[in-house]
Scaffold this active site. Structure first.
Site, short mmCIF file in Angstrom:
data_model
loop_
_atom_site.label_atom_id
_atom_site.label_comp_id
_atom_site.label_asym_id
_atom_site.label_seq_id
_atom_site.Cartn_x
_atom_site.Cartn_y
_atom_site.Cartn_z
N ASP A 132 -12.60 0.55 0.20
CA ASP A 132 -11.15 0.74 0.13
C ASP A 132 -10.71 0.89 1.58
OD1 ASP A 132 -8.58 1.06 -0.67
OD2 ASP A 132 -8.87 2.94 -1.75
N HIS B 136 -2.04 -7.64 -3.91
CA HIS B 136 -3.21 -6.92 -4.43
C HIS B 136 -4.05 -7.90 -5.27
CE1 HIS B 136 -5.60 -3.62 -6.02
NE2 HIS B 136 -4.92 -2.76 -5.25
N GLU C 15 -6.85 -8.08 0.08
CA GLU C 15 -5.39 -7.90 0.07
C GLU C 15 -4.81 -8.17 1.46
OE1 GLU C 15 -4.40 -4.02 -1.55
OE2 GLU C 15 -6.38 -3.91 -2.48
N ASN D 198 0.82 -1.21 0.00
CA ASN D 198 0.00 0.00 0.00
C ASN D 198 0.85 1.27 0.00
OD1 ASN D 198 -2.30 1.95 0.79
ND2 ASN D 198 -3.35 -0.01 0.60
N ARG D 199 0.52 2.24 0.85
CA ARG D 199 1.10 3.58 0.73
C ARG D 199 2.19 3.86 1.76
NH1 ARG D 199 -4.21 3.57 -0.71
NH2 ARG D 199 -4.76 4.80 -2.56
#
Length: 327
Positions: A237, A178, A287, A74-75
């Site tokens: 999300d 993912h 995920e 992810n981020r």
């Protein structure tokens, strides 16, 4: 029982490996991030994963096809984090939010290092070496090797991930997938006849940049999520943590396809992101993550965020499994 088969093929212009068991057919593309890009239920020739129609389609949106490997997952806020007096810098590839997203392995070219038939099992192994891949080494300047093993047997495929730290310094590492399933599974299927189940008990609050705020809250519809819920117009999300006493698996069912997919993860995957875009795009991404989004920058204990490191000379390994069942 029919023995499994492994064969080399061309997949949209890329060297690939196709595996058949009596129940499943799968295609792995080492050059596209060691991606299990296709998985099908042979009895009905039903595609289970979302797969690209062309190489151009794949390269336009690689996270949304097959089983992309997220390392780290992810981020990362501002594309930076600091550990052990070293600042790690990743490219800002989510420009609208100023984040790095999806890590350094997804777009890298891996090497096919092993194919083997072992009784009823078919094994495909791929490897990548950090210092031989500038896009990896520039962000994670450590010497390490990653090996993935895809083990097909009957209606199951297990994915084993191992990272070996060959460096003199500890390596911060986090892993996710993912994984993008078609949902509904049946062509032109009805979402109202599909359910999704996850044994989660907490949701991480996210800010406008889709980064955890540090607040962890109960799930309003936990009973439905735990028992199996229809998604319909539900947009997801979201970042969830798994219940301590729950099975660490996501379950997708489709009555029209007469199939269920059970997607399991080992105990190292304490978090799941569930993503379905606008809810009407025909896919669902469960995920599994070893660390929560932006874990190195979240000011909470490591046992909550999943942040971890690998000591010099050590190996870490994980396992996930996709099993297909008839309803």
């Amino acid at each position: 029982m029919t023995s499994p088969v492994i064969e080399s093929i061309d997949y949209l212009g890329e060297p690939a490996v196709r595996v058949h068991t009596p129940e499943l057919s799968g295609i792995i593309v080492p050059g596209w991030g060691s991606n299990l890009i296709e998985l099908a239920w042979r009895e009905s020739e039903l595609a289970l994963l979302r797969s690209p129609e062309s190489a151009e389609a794949y390269h336009a949106k690689p996270p949304l096809y097959g089983t992309p490997v997220l390392f780290p997952p992810n981020r990362i806020e501002d594309g930076k984090f600091t550990y052990n007096n070293r600042t790690y810098t990743f490219p800002i590839n989510e420009e609208a939010r100023g984040n790095h997203i999806h890590g350094v392995l997804m777009r890298a070219a891996w090497q096919l290092t092993r194919t083997e038939i072992d009784g009823a099992r078919a094994i495909v192994e791929t490897t990548i070496v950090s210092e031989e891949t500038p896009a990896i080494y520039d962000c994670l300047p450590h010497r390490f090797t990653v090996t993935m093993s895809f083990i097909f047997e009957g209606p199951k495929v297990e994915i084993r991930f191992a990272v070996d730290n060959r460096d003199e310094q500890p390596l911060p590492w986090g892993l996710g997938y993912h994984t993008t399933f078609r949902f509904p599974l049946a062509p032109q299927g009805d979402l109202s006849r599909c359910t999704f189940q996850l044994q989660a008990d907490r949701r991480w609050s996210l800010d406008a940049r889709n980064l955890p705020t540090g607040e962890i809250t109960p799930i309003a519809n936990q009973a439905q999520l735990n028992s199996g819920m229809t998604l319909g117009d539900v947009l997801l999300d979201d970042v969830f943590s798994i219940a301590a006493d729950g099975a660490n698996e996501a379950v997708l069912t489709d009555a029209d396809a007469s199939l269920a997919i059970v997607y399991r993860a080992d105990e190292q995957f304490g978090h799941w992101v569930i993503y379905n875009a606008d809810g009407q795009s025909g896919f669902l991404c469960p995920e599994p993550y070893t660390w929560v989004t932006n874990a190195p920058n979240v000011a909470l204990p490591d046992e909550l965020t999943g942040f971890r490191t690998l000591a010099p000379g050590e190996r870490a390994s994980t396992s996930t499994e996709i099993e297909v069942r008839r309803l």
